[in-house]
Design a protein around this motif. Structure first.
Motif, short mmCIF file in Angstrom:
data_model
loop_
_atom_site.label_atom_id
_atom_site.label_comp_id
_atom_site.label_asym_id
_atom_site.label_seq_id
_atom_site.Cartn_x
_atom_site.Cartn_y
_atom_site.Cartn_z
N ILE A 1 0.84 -1.21 0.00
CA ILE A 1 0.00 0.00 0.00
C ILE A 1 0.87 1.25 0.00
O ILE A 1 0.63 2.19 -0.77
N SER B 1 2.72 1.46 -3.48
CA SER B 1 1.84 1.82 -4.59
C SER B 1 1.37 3.28 -4.47
O SER B 1 1.25 3.98 -5.47
N THR B 2 1.15 3.74 -3.25
CA THR B 2 0.78 5.15 -3.06
C THR B 2 1.93 6.07 -3.46
O THR B 2 1.72 7.09 -4.12
N LYS B 3 3.15 5.70 -3.10
CA LYS B 3 4.31 6.48 -3.50
C LYS B 3 4.45 6.51 -5.02
O LYS B 3 4.77 7.55 -5.61
N VAL C 1 2.03 6.13 -7.31
CA VAL C 1 0.96 6.97 -7.87
C VAL C 1 1.31 8.44 -7.71
O VAL C 1 1.13 9.25 -8.63
N TYR C 2 1.85 8.80 -6.56
CA TYR C 2 2.27 10.18 -6.32
C TYR C 2 3.37 10.58 -7.31
O TYR C 2 3.33 11.67 -7.89
#
Length: 120
Positions: free
Chosen positions: A106, A109-111, A113-114
């Motif tokens: 999580i 994947s957030t990093k 997307v950023y």
């Protein structure tokens, strides 16, 4: 290797050992897995922030998906009919490993997307 990378490396190794030991003991002892899961989640957060570099993100996320799918179905319980408790051990270990990989996935994947959004 920086201190953060060393911390992530040790957290990763600790997670694997905890997952295997907890999977093995779940065959013989009935205990609450909530504390084990909490420790694995916290260590997974540490791994997500420290241990995986940019080149390793895609293979890590792919492996996380595969591990999550493998741990979600109880696929190995059928083995208990041939070898007593072997399927329970495999399922417990995979479940524990997924408990530590999920928070790291999580975070990574957030990093990602950023980073993708920042490029546009």
């Amino acid at each position: 290797m920086s201190e953060f990378e060393k911390l992530g490396k040790y957290a990763f190794m600790a997670c694997i050992m905890i997952a295997v030991v907890a999977g093995a003991t779940s065959v013989f002892v009935s205990f609450s897995t909530a504390w084990v899961a909490l420790v694995l989640v916290v260590l997974g957060v540490v791994v997500g922030f420290t241990a995986v570099n940019e080149k390793e993100v895609t293979p890590f996320l792919l492996a996380a998906i595969a591990l999550t799918v493998a741990s979600s179905g109880g696929w190995f319980l059928i083995i208990n009919g041939a070898v007593a408790n072997l399927g329970t051990f495999i399922n417990g270990t995979l479940y524990n490993m997924a408990s530590f990989v999920a928070p790291a996935a999580i975070i990574l994947s957030t990093k990602m997307v950023y980073e993708l959004a920042k490029k546009k």
